[in-house]
Motif scaffolding. Structure first.
Motif, PDB file in Angstrom:
ATOM      1  N   LYS A 178      48.326  38.969 -31.742  1.00  0.00           N
ATOM      2  CA  LYS A 178      48.806  39.079 -33.115  1.00  0.00           C
ATOM      3  C   LYS A 178      50.114  38.318 -33.310  1.00  0.00           C
ATOM      4  N   PHE A 225      49.455  34.718 -34.206  1.00  0.00           N
ATOM      5  CA  PHE A 225      49.005  34.494 -35.579  1.00  0.00           C
ATOM      6  C   PHE A 225      50.114  34.807 -36.586  1.00  0.00           C
ATOM      7  N   ASP A 226      50.997  35.734 -36.245  1.00  0.00           N
ATOM      8  CA  ASP A 226      52.166  35.963 -37.084  1.00  0.00           C
ATOM      9  C   ASP A 226      53.038  34.709 -37.140  1.00  0.00           C
ATOM     10  N   LEU A 263      52.037  31.610 -36.687  1.00  0.00           N
ATOM     11  CA  LEU A 263      51.331  30.621 -37.501  1.00  0.00           C
ATOM     12  C   LEU A 263      51.494  30.928 -38.987  1.00  0.00           C
ATOM     13  N   ASP A 264      51.424  32.204 -39.320  1.00  0.00           N
ATOM     14  CA  ASP A 264      51.584  32.608 -40.718  1.00  0.00           C
ATOM     15  C   ASP A 264      52.943  32.191 -41.243  1.00  0.00           C
ATOM     16  N   ARG A 265      53.981  32.399 -40.413  1.00  0.00           N
ATOM     17  CA  ARG A 265      55.329  31.999 -40.834  1.00  0.00           C
ATOM     18  C   ARG A 265      55.446  30.476 -40.945  1.00  0.00           C
ATOM     19  N   LYS A 266      54.823  29.767 -40.013  1.00  0.00           N
ATOM     20  CA  LYS A 266      54.907  28.308 -40.001  1.00  0.00           C
ATOM     21  C   LYS A 266      54.276  27.692 -41.246  1.00  0.00           C
ATOM     22  N   TYR A 267      53.161  28.235 -41.654  1.00  0.00           N
ATOM     23  CA  TYR A 267      52.407  27.611 -42.734  1.00  0.00           C
ATOM     24  C   TYR A 267      52.547  28.347 -44.079  1.00  0.00           C
ATOM     25  N   ALA A 268      53.443  29.310 -44.128  1.00  0.00           N
ATOM     26  CA  ALA A 268      53.604  30.096 -45.356  1.00  0.00           C
ATOM     27  C   ALA A 268      54.030  29.188 -46.515  1.00  0.00           C
ATOM     28  N   TYR A 269      53.394  29.380 -47.650  1.00  0.00           N
ATOM     29  CA  TYR A 269      53.734  28.606 -48.841  1.00  0.00           C
ATOM     30  C   TYR A 269      54.909  29.253 -49.545  1.00  0.00           C
TER      31      TYR A 269
END
Length: 292
Positions: free
Chosen positions: A278, A281-282, A284-290
């Motif tokens: 997790k 993926f957290d 990645l979520d921060r990296k690609y957050a709009y």
């Protein structure tokens, strides 16, 4: 890591050092746990997949597409070499050719084929039948020709010990080596003497031994099996049998107590999240957050 690099490394490792202890995984989570525990390879068990995916016994209910789908899923979940149980290749030599191409694309490092008739059965069940030797050899020849990467290994399994006797099983394994099999697998030897005789009879070709908890083959330690000459020591469904037992224990306690917390026979919430990455993926979520 690209699959051809994994395959090349696995092939080289197979010929050096101590035997490889290889557990089976029926799904991607089991494969991740196996990798996390430090094992060197993982086995996608047809029996385990049938048991977990369908809740049915190992009696040829799983087909090529289900095997390929789970191979690809496990390849995404781990960088370990994946040895894939392809049953009897799902048909004749032409079907075997297609099976090898499909599973190699899906991420298999080694593909196991057996000489049983359809419908095939678990190697430790009664009632197995094998095809004539000429047909079995045609499957192995087709498999060897079909692979695109020379480092993708072909494992030739024979179930003839149960149907035609121990010597016939050895003879078939020797024939499969002539046909280009990289590893041979005499299923369900029944005594220590039979185990010892398999590597002795089959020269320098790597041998796989399948140890089934509750099955027909004597359970020996890695040191003994390595001294005999085995290269791959397979416990195809230990993780599955442990999971069944663990679920029974936890659910029995839940039923009896009417509640369950982290003091019970369960992995913690945090451990469960760690096993499925997790935090990755957290990130990645921060990296690609709009952000507006």
């Amino acid at each position: 890591m690209l699959n051809h690099v994994i395959n090349r490394t696995f092939k080289a490792r197979l010929h050096t050092g101590a035997p490889i202890l290889m557990p089976g995984a029926a799904n991607a989570l089991a494969a991740r746990i196996i990798e996390d525990q430090g094992f060197e390879a993982v086995y996608l068990s047809g029996a385990g997949l049938t048991n977990t995916y369908l809740g049915m016994p190992d009696l040829a209910f799983i087909g090529l597409q289900e095997i390929a789908q789970h191979t690809a899923t496990i390849r995404d979940a781990t960088e370990l070499p994946i040895v894939v149980d392809a049953d009897n290749g799902f048909g004749n030599a032409l079907n075997v050719h297609h099976t090898i191409r499909t599973l190699e694309r899906a991420g298999a490092s080694a593909i196991q084929l057996e000489d049983q008739k359809t419908p095939k059965r678990c190697g430790h069940f009664a009632g197995k039948e094998v095809v004539p030797l000429a047909e079995a050899r045609s499957r192995i020849k087709a498999a060897v020709d079909a692979r695109q990467d020379e480092n993708t290994l072909i494992i030739a399994r024979t179930d003839a010990r149960a149907t035609d006797g121990y010597q016939e099983a050895l003879d078939r394994a020797a024939a499969f080596i002539e046909d280009g099999a990289d590893i041979t697998f005499v299923e369900a030897p029944q005594t220590v003497e039979e185990l010892r005789g398999i590597p002795a009879a089959l020269g320098g070709t790597p041998q796989l031994v399948n140890l089934v908890v509750g099955g027909k083959t004597p359970i020996l330690g890695m040191d003994d099996l390595g001294a005999m000459g085995f290269s791959l020591i397979l416990y195809a469904n230990v993780a599955l049998q442990a999971a069944v037992h663990g679920m029974q224990v936890a659910l029995s306690q839940l039923q009896a107590d009417g509640r369950m917390d982290e003091g019970g026979p369960v992995a913690s919430f945090m451990e469960r999240q760690r096993m499925v990455r997790k935090d990755h993926f957290d990130a990645l979520d921060r990296k690609y957050a709009y952000k507006e």
